[in-house]
Design a protein around this motif. Structure first.
Motif, PDB file in Angstrom:
ATOM      1  N   UNK A  49      80.300 -30.073  60.039  1.00  0.00           N
ATOM      2  CA  UNK A  49      81.589 -29.455  59.784  1.00  0.00           C
ATOM      3  C   UNK A  49      82.197 -30.019  58.511  1.00  0.00           C
ATOM      4  N   UNK A  50      83.072 -29.246  57.881  1.00  0.00           N
ATOM      5  CA  UNK A  50      83.720 -29.693  56.646  1.00  0.00           C
ATOM      6  C   UNK A  50      85.086 -29.026  56.517  1.00  0.00           C
ATOM      7  N   UNK A  51      86.028 -29.750  55.958  1.00  0.00           N
ATOM      8  CA  UNK A  51      87.349 -29.195  55.648  1.00  0.00           C
ATOM      9  C   UNK A  51      87.854 -29.812  54.355  1.00  0.00           C
ATOM     10  N   UNK A  52      88.392 -28.962  53.494  1.00  0.00           N
ATOM     11  CA  UNK A  52      89.020 -29.401  52.248  1.00  0.00           C
ATOM     12  C   UNK A  52      90.481 -28.968  52.284  1.00  0.00           C
ATOM     13  N   UNK A 150     102.042 -38.021  62.671  1.00  0.00           N
ATOM     14  CA  UNK A 150     103.005 -37.670  61.622  1.00  0.00           C
ATOM     15  C   UNK A 150     102.313 -37.009  60.435  1.00  0.00           C
ATOM     16  N   UNK A 151     101.177 -37.570  60.025  1.00  0.00           N
ATOM     17  CA  UNK A 151     100.524 -37.060  58.818  1.00  0.00           C
ATOM     18  C   UNK A 151      99.764 -35.764  59.068  1.00  0.00           C
ATOM     19  N   UNK A 152      99.282 -35.564  60.281  1.00  0.00           N
ATOM     20  CA  UNK A 152      98.630 -34.304  60.610  1.00  0.00           C
ATOM     21  C   UNK A 152      99.681 -33.217  60.845  1.00  0.00           C
ATOM     22  N   UNK A 211      91.412 -34.479  60.316  1.00  0.00           N
ATOM     23  CA  UNK A 211      91.164 -35.665  59.506  1.00  0.00           C
ATOM     24  C   UNK A 211      91.517 -35.422  58.046  1.00  0.00           C
ATOM     25  N   UNK A 212      91.173 -34.256  57.525  1.00  0.00           N
ATOM     26  CA  UNK A 212      91.526 -33.940  56.138  1.00  0.00           C
ATOM     27  C   UNK A 212      93.036 -33.867  55.964  1.00  0.00           C
ATOM     28  N   UNK A 213      93.726 -33.311  56.947  1.00  0.00           N
ATOM     29  CA  UNK A 213      95.191 -33.273  56.887  1.00  0.00           C
ATOM     30  C   UNK A 213      95.767 -34.682  56.936  1.00  0.00           C
ATOM     31  N   UNK A 276      89.880 -36.796  46.504  1.00  0.00           N
ATOM     32  CA  UNK A 276      89.885 -36.452  45.080  1.00  0.00           C
ATOM     33  C   UNK A 276      91.320 -36.643  44.618  1.00  0.00           C
ATOM     34  N   UNK A 277      91.640 -37.754  43.937  1.00  0.00           N
ATOM     35  CA  UNK A 277      93.038 -38.042  43.606  1.00  0.00           C
ATOM     36  C   UNK A 277      93.745 -36.870  42.938  1.00  0.00           C
ATOM     37  N   UNK A 278      94.958 -36.567  43.443  1.00  0.00           N
ATOM     38  CA  UNK A 278      95.823 -35.492  42.945  1.00  0.00           C
ATOM     39  C   UNK A 278      95.283 -34.089  43.209  1.00  0.00           C
ATOM     40  N   UNK A 279      94.118 -33.979  43.834  1.00  0.00           N
ATOM     41  CA  UNK A 279      93.479 -32.667  43.966  1.00  0.00           C
ATOM     42  C   UNK A 279      93.227 -32.276  45.415  1.00  0.00           C
ATOM     43  N   UNK A 280      92.539 -33.136  46.194  1.00  0.00           N
ATOM     44  CA  UNK A 280      92.117 -32.703  47.524  1.00  0.00           C
ATOM     45  C   UNK A 280      91.783 -33.881  48.428  1.00  0.00           C
ATOM     46  N   UNK A 281      91.878 -33.611  49.713  1.00  0.00           N
ATOM     47  CA  UNK A 281      91.408 -34.502  50.764  1.00  0.00           C
ATOM     48  C   UNK A 281      90.286 -33.773  51.491  1.00  0.00           C
ATOM     49  N   UNK A 282      89.169 -34.457  51.722  1.00  0.00           N
ATOM     50  CA  UNK A 282      87.978 -33.814  52.285  1.00  0.00           C
ATOM     51  C   UNK A 282      87.523 -34.588  53.514  1.00  0.00           C
TER      52      UNK A 282
END
Length: 322
Positions: A49-52, A150-152, A211-213, A276-282
């Motif tokens: 599985x994958x999420x960006x 909180x972060x999700x 997790x990505x969130x 990916x700083x400033x771009x994405x969480x994977x």
């Protein structure tokens, strides 16, 4: 016009994710499952599985992105964040910042370092970090689960009861590490109290999407973005990312940095959180592990995704045609 640019970038990410999922499906080497946690040993190792999640809030998924798995050592990133929020640089008086060069559960290394773990992502370091969390006064988050909620933006996740029970009753090496640190006066609380908190955070089960969130704060807002980030928070996140890059993949951190080029933290449940700083969480998940204890298909997927999209902290490249 800016909206068109953001839409095009999301389309590129979606195409890249779809291509990576298709490539992973035909790979015949899946790695091996962790053998000391029976509850993980029966999983089909070719699952993936994958999420960006982008800085603009777009969510791109592929494969079994909504299948929950125990995050295990990925929880160490969130625990470290909480410890740094509470104690600042005092954390580094009790935990080092260097790659260990030894197994993540090495007792010999802890004795060599006189009870001061090499870094917060090996087991001894994570246990000392949890010991610090128990020292907090009026904490913002009660524990890692509250931090994640909180972060999700949701508390709809569980602690895997079977993994929690097994590790809480066993975990003899972790118990030995905690006692050795305590013998060097680098442990303030009772070993059982710390182990209970540590095992519980490792047994939290999240999906790739969740997790990505949860990892969005690690990419920081892009310059000029809507979310305001304090200088203190920015410094803290940069330091955490640096440790993820150098220490986040057990003894495979150097090879991972060479192949993927992104800060990341893995867990023996098969998950990897990358930034990916400033771009994405994977977030990626596949339970088959390589010889270093990192997800084999997950690492391959991140390598191919970073190549397709040109993502690397060592210098971005133009995206490849998908």
């Amino acid at each position: 016009m800016p909206a068109r640019k953001n839409s095009l970038q999301t389309d590129q990410i979606r195409s890249a994710v779809d291509a990576v999922v298709a490539e992973v499906e035909v790979i015949e080497s899946f790695g091996k499952v962790i053998d000391h946690i029976a509850e993980l040993s029966d999983l089909q190792i070719n699952r993936f599985g994958i999420c960006v999640v982008t800085a603009d809030g777009d969510v791109v998924t592929g494969g079994e992105a909504d299948h929950p798995f125990p995050i295990q050592s990925i929880s160490k990133v969130f625990a470290l964040t909480m410890a740094l929020e509470a104690h600042g640089d005092d954390v580094w008086k009790r935990v080092g910042r260097e790659p260990s060069g030894d197994p993540f559960n090495s007792i010999i290394d802890l004795e060599r370092m006189k009870g001061v773990p090499r870094n917060p992502f090996i087991n001894a370091g994570a246990l000392v970090v949890v010991d610090m969390l128990l020292d907090r006064e009026k904490p913002r988050h009660e524990d890692v689960a509250a931090f994640l909620a909180e972060h999700i933006g949701s508390d709809e996740f569980d602690v895997d009861p079977e993994i929690f029970d097994k590790e809480a009753k066993g975990g003899y090496t972790n118990r030995a590490l905690a006692n050795l640190a305590k013998s060097f006066d680098n442990f303030h609380h009772e070993v059982d109290d710390v182990l209970k908190v540590y095992v519980r955070q490792c047994a939290i089960a999240l999906t790739c999407r969740q997790l990505a969130l949860a990892g969005r704060y690690l990419m920081l807002a892009p310059p000029g973005g809507r979310k305001k980030t304090s200088i203190e928070e920015a410094h803290r996140v940069r330091r955490i990312n640096s440790l993820m890059l150098t220490c986040g993949q057990y003894d495979g951190a150097g090879d991972f940095a060479y192949r993927v080029g992104l800060p990341a933290k893995s867990g023996v449940g098969g998950g990897i959180l990358a930034v990916v700083p400033h771009v994405a969480s994977i977030a990626v998940w596949s339970p088959g592990l390589d010889d270093n204890g990192n997800s084999l298909l997950g690492t391959i997927a991140l390598e191919r995704l970073s190549e397709r999209l040109g993502w690397s902290v060592f210098g971005n490249l133009p995206p490849k045609d998908v």
